[in-house]
Design an enzyme around this catalytic site. Structure first.
Site, mmCIF file in Angstrom:
data_model
loop_
_atom_site.group_PDB
_atom_site.id
_atom_site.type_symbol
_atom_site.label_atom_id
_atom_site.label_comp_id
_atom_site.label_asym_id
_atom_site.label_seq_id
_atom_site.Cartn_x
_atom_site.Cartn_y
_atom_site.Cartn_z
ATOM 1 N N GLU A 200 0.847 -1.193 0.000
ATOM 2 C CA GLU A 200 0.000 0.000 0.000
ATOM 3 C C GLU A 200 0.888 1.252 0.000
ATOM 4 O O GLU A 200 0.846 2.085 0.900
ATOM 5 C CB GLU A 200 -0.970 -0.073 1.189
ATOM 6 N N GLU A 399 -9.011 4.091 4.024
ATOM 7 C CA GLU A 399 -8.611 3.372 2.819
ATOM 8 C C GLU A 399 -8.571 4.419 1.716
ATOM 9 O O GLU A 399 -9.583 5.026 1.387
ATOM 10 C CB GLU A 399 -9.618 2.271 2.468
HETATM 11 ZN ZN LIG Z 1 -4.008 -2.199 4.432
#
Ligand SMILES: [Zn+2]
Length: 439
Positions: A200, A399
């Site tokens: 990420e 997110e």
């Molecule tokens: Zn994550």
């Protein structure tokens, strides 16, 4: 910059196309990916799962041991056609989901797509760096250089230290930003953490933006000066140095999520609060959400927990508010993850309402969807549940970009760094201010 760069959507489409082309020569005509046989499907395929329309089904898909890439926007409280899952799965896992009644469509070969995406825009690749076209992303060492530069450029308001070491012995740096930075003043403290999940990478850039913005902006931006003067802001840009290195070092993206201890522990299932309590993590060491052999068994988790505990002064936790950044799905989430009840042991109605209020305020500024962590299915042993449940820190998980997708969701081209991190400036400011207003 003069080098050519394909548009994001084109890269994704090209990657998907290439995956099929690469896969074909190895397969006989009869062995083309067949939803029913499962035989010719790649060892790990990217699949779209349709047909989950209620909580029980969200749980069944989400907790089936597959790697869920994308949380849908439709939570349990939404009515509608249900949730679409993008998952990485073995042919056996896909077959199991099909036998349970879901429509499971193969959309690509995970390994082939990673390989294709790793070529970047086709320019010259430097060893150990991101692919050409992604070079603006920071490797672990580049981030260390960047954080040290923030300190040396702004020694009066920035101070770098280490909260501990990763499994492979790398420091996990933290930067404190405040006026009189060398002193522990009686000011509300705020914590931002990033890149707990290795792949990420956009989140590491998010934390770098936060510390550069609060240091570089101090001299000329009165709003920033006010926040820095009246808060103590801590930023941990890379919580998983080994995983971040591993994901990039070979020259091919690995799609790696966990730390690098044995087969890897999902550190966001390893925190010492309701660890493994509720079916919200896996006990299988090969699973992407493996919780580890015991609570806080991951050194990276121990480091974060120890840091949080170290901010208890005179019996009072000094850190008031926190965001942990992840990708992707464009969500603002709050505790608890371990239960899908809004109100539970350790969460009064008043507290739940405050979480919702702050969460929605932040989501209003970045266009993300606000929801409770457990809105799709429960997760246990997460940093947010720990920081709220054990430390009483108002802890959120974001997110980030994009809202959906497959492999491209983890590897947006570096042109996306600036707009997609700037997108959270206002939400970050809301949290910094809220730290002075929450009980
Ligand atoms: Zn994550």
């Amino acid at each position: 910059m003069s080098r050519k760069r394909r548009a994001f959507g084109v890269v994704a489409a090209a990657a998907a196309g290439a995956a099929l082309l690469i896969a074909q020569p190895a397969l006989s005509a009869s062995a083309q990916p067949n939803p029913d046989s499962g035989q010719a499907a790649p060892a790990r395929g990217l699949y779209k799962v349709l047909g989950a329309t209620n909580t029980e089904q969200y749980r069944q898909v989400g907790q089936s041991g597959v790697d869920v890439l994308n949380h849908s926007h439709l939570g349990r409280k939404a009515s509608g056609p249900g949730v679409e899952f993008d998952i990485v799965a073995t042919p056996e896992q896909a077959a199991t989901l099909r036998s349970q009644g879901y429509t499971v469509n193969l959309t690509g070969d995970w390994a082939a797509m990673l390989k294709e995406r790793s070529k970047g825009d086709g320019g010259q690749r430097l060893a150990g760096d991101f692919p050409p076209g992604d070079e603006k992303y920071h490797t672990y060492q580049e981030m260390v250089d960047e954080i040290n530069k923030a300190q040396s450029d702004h020694p009066d308001i920035a101070k770098v230290s280490s909260i501990g070491k990763s499994h492979e012995g790398r420091d996990i740096p933290v930067i404190k930003i405040s006026d009189n930075v060398a002193q522990d003043e009686n000011e509300p403290e705020v914590l931002f953490t990033c890149n707990m999940h290795a792949r990420e990478h956009l989140t590491g850039e998010m934390c770098i933006r936060i510390f550069n913005r609060f240091t570089d902006g101090y001299a000329n931006d009165p709003a920033i000066k006010d926040m820095v003067d009246n808060r103590e802001i801590y930023i941990v840009p890379m919580q998983n140095p080994d995983g971040i290195e591993f994901d990039v070092a070979s020259g091919e993206y690995q799609g790696w999520r966990k730390n690098r201890q044995d087969q890897g522990t999902d550190t966001n299932r390893n925190f010492d609060f309701k660890w493994g309590c509720c079916g919200g993590s896996s006990g299988n060491p090969g699973a992407e959400d493996y919780r580890g052999p015991s609570a806080a068994s991951a050194p990276e988790v121990q480091a974060i927990q120890k840091f949080a505990e170290s901010r208890v002064v005179d019996g009072k936790q000094q850190i008031k508010a926190h965001v942990d950044f992840h990708t992707f799905s464009e969500l603002v989430m709050w505790p608890f993850g371990w239960t899908d009840n809004d109100v539970a042991e350790g969460m009064t109605q008043e507290e739940a309402t405050r979480f919702q209020t702050i969460g929605k305020q932040m989501a209003d500024t970045n266009g993300y969807t606000p929801q409770q962590l457990s809105d799709l299915y429960p997760t246990d042993g997460t940093i947010c549940d720990y920081l709220w449940g054990k430390q009483r820190i108002w802890s959120f998980a974001f997110e980030m970009y994009p809202s959906g997708g497959g492999i491209d969701g983890f590897y947006p081209p570096d042109e996306k760094i600036e707009p997609e991190t700037a997108r959270n400036d206002k939400a970050v400011d809301i949290l910094v201010k809220a730290a002075g207003e929450v009980p």
